[in-house]
Design a protein around this motif. Structure first.
Motif, PDB file in Angstrom:
ATOM      1  N   LYS A   1       0.827  -1.214   0.000  1.00  0.00           N
ATOM      2  CA  LYS A   1       0.000   0.000   0.000  1.00  0.00           C
ATOM      3  C   LYS A   1       0.857   1.257   0.000  1.00  0.00           C
ATOM      4  N   THR A   2       1.986   1.221   0.733  1.00  0.00           N
ATOM      5  CA  THR A   2       2.882   2.375   0.710  1.00  0.00           C
ATOM      6  C   THR A   2       3.479   2.557  -0.683  1.00  0.00           C
ATOM      7  N   TYR A   3       3.870   1.452  -1.311  1.00  0.00           N
ATOM      8  CA  TYR A   3       4.400   1.506  -2.681  1.00  0.00           C
ATOM      9  C   TYR A   3       3.366   2.117  -3.622  1.00  0.00           C
ATOM     10  N   LYS A   4       2.083   1.763  -3.420  1.00  0.00           N
ATOM     11  CA  LYS A   4       1.008   2.296  -4.252  1.00  0.00           C
ATOM     12  C   LYS A   4       0.893   3.806  -4.077  1.00  0.00           C
ATOM     13  N   LEU A   5       0.988   4.263  -2.833  1.00  0.00           N
ATOM     14  CA  LEU A   5       0.909   5.706  -2.588  1.00  0.00           C
ATOM     15  C   LEU A   5       2.082   6.438  -3.234  1.00  0.00           C
ATOM     16  N   ILE A   6       3.266   5.882  -3.073  1.00  0.00           N
ATOM     17  CA  ILE A   6       4.457   6.521  -3.649  1.00  0.00           C
ATOM     18  C   ILE A   6       4.364   6.558  -5.173  1.00  0.00           C
TER      19      ILE A   6
ATOM     20  N   LYS B   1       5.959  14.043   5.925  1.00  0.00           N
ATOM     21  CA  LYS B   1       6.210  14.044   7.359  1.00  0.00           C
ATOM     22  C   LYS B   1       4.994  13.481   8.095  1.00  0.00           C
ATOM     23  N   THR B   2       5.010  13.505   9.403  1.00  0.00           N
ATOM     24  CA  THR B   2       3.842  13.097  10.184  1.00  0.00           C
ATOM     25  C   THR B   2       2.881  14.280  10.303  1.00  0.00           C
TER      26      THR B   2
ATOM     27  N   LYS C   1       9.581   7.197  11.222  1.00  0.00           N
ATOM     28  CA  LYS C   1      10.302   6.231  10.391  1.00  0.00           C
ATOM     29  C   LYS C   1       9.605   6.052   9.048  1.00  0.00           C
ATOM     30  N   ALA C   2       8.278   5.907   9.071  1.00  0.00           N
ATOM     31  CA  ALA C   2       7.525   5.713   7.833  1.00  0.00           C
ATOM     32  C   ALA C   2       7.622   6.940   6.931  1.00  0.00           C
TER      33      ALA C   2
ATOM     34  N   ILE D   1      -2.236   9.906   2.910  1.00  0.00           N
ATOM     35  CA  ILE D   1      -2.152   9.580   4.336  1.00  0.00           C
ATOM     36  C   ILE D   1      -2.013   8.066   4.478  1.00  0.00           C
ATOM     37  N   ASP D   2      -0.881   7.637   5.006  1.00  0.00           N
ATOM     38  CA  ASP D   2      -0.604   6.211   5.180  1.00  0.00           C
ATOM     39  C   ASP D   2      -0.962   5.770   6.598  1.00  0.00           C
ATOM     40  N   GLU D   3      -1.249   4.481   6.761  1.00  0.00           N
ATOM     41  CA  GLU D   3      -1.647   3.896   8.054  1.00  0.00           C
ATOM     42  C   GLU D   3      -2.830   4.655   8.647  1.00  0.00           C
ATOM     43  N   ALA D   4      -3.799   4.964   7.812  1.00  0.00           N
ATOM     44  CA  ALA D   4      -4.929   5.789   8.246  1.00  0.00           C
ATOM     45  C   ALA D   4      -5.819   5.094   9.264  1.00  0.00           C
TER      46      ALA D   4
END
Length: 481
Positions: A13-18, A63-64, A43-44, A196-199
């Protein structure tokens, strides 16, 4: 337009966002400062920067959400600094003033999620109430605590004194800066697209900020996995993530999980009775294995890379002591299991006994263990290091006998399930011990039980290839996996 990606473990999912972020730059020619990428941990956020083919300094808004707030808000027309933010030692100092013990589950967690893991039940209630945007009295009345350890009069006293402490010292906590940004929403920049990752781990307070961000951008992408929502204890609202209207897509092919692990992971999530997005993911083409064991002696830990995870800190400490007895080298969020300075001092001392001259720095390091005395070549390092306890020296001897490579990162990593979220390893040992307090908490409500099932789902899916489950003699204290 709002888009939502559901991504079970290893489905990218992170790869998809990037990939989408890159497309906005290359295809739509969006300037980098008009792209916001907000991750749940520091870290993320840093990993997302590294995956982008641009200089980090140009990725201003990768960033966060807390870092965004930190950059944008002003207090008394001034920018805030790190010195203005409450740190764990502030809470400990405050606790001493009220004769309260304030400790943290994972104070040394470098992947700070901004959900502080207080061991003190009063601070747990206060923190959760703020994250949930509710009154502490309402949170107290939910009775999601042991009534033997908490009473309302004391909770109210602590809360009011905490507000006074922060006011006098002019300190803000992580939740304060999010709330200030919500109140100062005019300071939030305009975007063309936000990711927004890990939503699934956002709290109601952060969802309030999300609602404002929706008005500041044309497109917004959410990515997460409701099955991995394990921060409800701190106020995270997984139900909002599931309910958020969006164009949805579920990523179904895992590049991480073996067939055995995928099958095992269905056990805890199939126990969830509350809100859940129904989905299925497919493992990679590797069988792997899942076995039950009763102790660490059944596994050869002298070879390969291992992740050992537990539900509770107390169990983690017991396993840590076992590894020390076995002379195995490991790391955790607290650092390496052996003092690197002692290992280096031992090597320098042995070289000196063979005739090599010591540098000033080497001599200073050695004397941290020998004391300021004249060195004697007739003494071995063990006898010479009088300032180090025998237990530490004996552990180092066992490490050397086992030929552990102390110059490299340890092959074994120890963690609680919550602290390792996002981590993975080829071989995972999962201790099924839950502890009495957790068992009692699970009985309080279906939501609590569902959160616990998600915790064990996360624990199970940290394994890429092989999973070893440490069973208990008393099954009532262990998760049934």
């Amino acid at each position: 337009m709002i888009y939502k990606y559901y991504g079970p473990p290893g489905t990218g999912k992170t790869y998809k966002l990037i990939s989408r972020a890159k497309a906005y730059v290359r295809k739509y020619k969006i300037p980098l400062h008009r792209i916001g990428y907000f991750a749940f941990t520091k870290k993320a956020a840093e990993e997302a920067k590294q995956r982008m083919p641009f200089e980090n300094k140009k990725l201003r808004y990768f960033k966060t959400l807390h870092a965004l707030a930190f950059e944008c808000i002003k207090v008394d027309d001034l920018n805030i600094s790190q010195e203005d933010i409450m740190q764990p030692y502030h809470y400990e100092e405050f606790g001493k003033k009220l004769n309260l013990q304030v400790k943290f589950y994972d104070r040394y967690n470098k992947d700070e999620s901004f959900y502080l893991g207080f061991e003190n039940p009063y601070f747990q209630i206060i923190s959760r109430a703020v994250n949930k945007c509710t009154d502490i009295r309402k949170e107290f009345d939910l009775e999601e605590h042991d009534p033997r350890n908490v009473n309302w009069k004391q909770l109210d006293h602590i809360y009011n004194n905490l507000l006074e402490y922060k006011s006098k010292k002019k300190l803000l906590d992580f939740n304060n800066i999010i709330q200030i940004l919500i109140d100062q929403q005019e300071n939030i920049p305009e975007f063309d697209v936000i990711f927004i990752d890990e939503a699934q781990d956002l709290s109601p307070l952060q969802w309030k900020l999300f609602d404002i961000l929706k008005t500041k951008t044309k497109d917004i992408y959410l990515a997460g996995d409701d099955d991995q929502a394990i921060f409800a204890w701190a106020g995270a609202d997984v139900k909002r993530f599931i309910a958020e209207p969006a164009k949805e897509k579920t990523l179904i092919y895992s590049k991480r999980i073996s067939k055995s692990i995928q099958l095992q992971s269905t056990i805890p999530i199939n126990n969830i009775v509350g809100a859940r997005k129904l989905k299925k993911y497919y493992p990679r083409n590797y069988q792997g294995k899942c076995e039950e064991i009763y102790n660490l002696d059944e596994i050869d830990l002298t070879k390969g890379k291992w992740l050992i995870i537990t539900r509770t800190v107390s169990k983690l400490l017991k396993i840590q002591n076992m590894l020390i007895e076995k002379g195995l080298y490991f790391e955790s969020n607290r650092g390496k299991s052996i003092k690197v300075t002692m290992f280096n001092a031992m090597n320098s001392y042995n070289e000196w006994r063979k005739g090599r001259e010591l540098t000033e720095e080497e001599l200073k390091n050695i004397k941290n263990f020998t004391g300021d005395v004249k060195l004697n070549k007739n003494k071995n390092w063990f006898d010479a290091f009088k300032l180090e306890e025998d237990v530490g020296k004996e552990y180092l001897l066992r490490l050397l006998e086992n030929k552990e490579n102390l110059k490299e990162p340890a092959r074994i990593w120890l963690s609680t399930i919550h602290a390792i979220k996002g981590g993975e390893q080829d071989n995972v040992i999962l201790c099924l011990d839950m502890g009495k307090k957790i068992i009692e908490a699970v009985k309080q409500s279906p939501d609590k039980a569902d959160e616990e099932h998600r915790v064990w789902y996360v624990g199970t899916t940290r394994a890429r290839n092989n999973l070893y489950k440490i069973k208990l003699d008393k099954q009532r204290k262990g998760y049934q996996l």
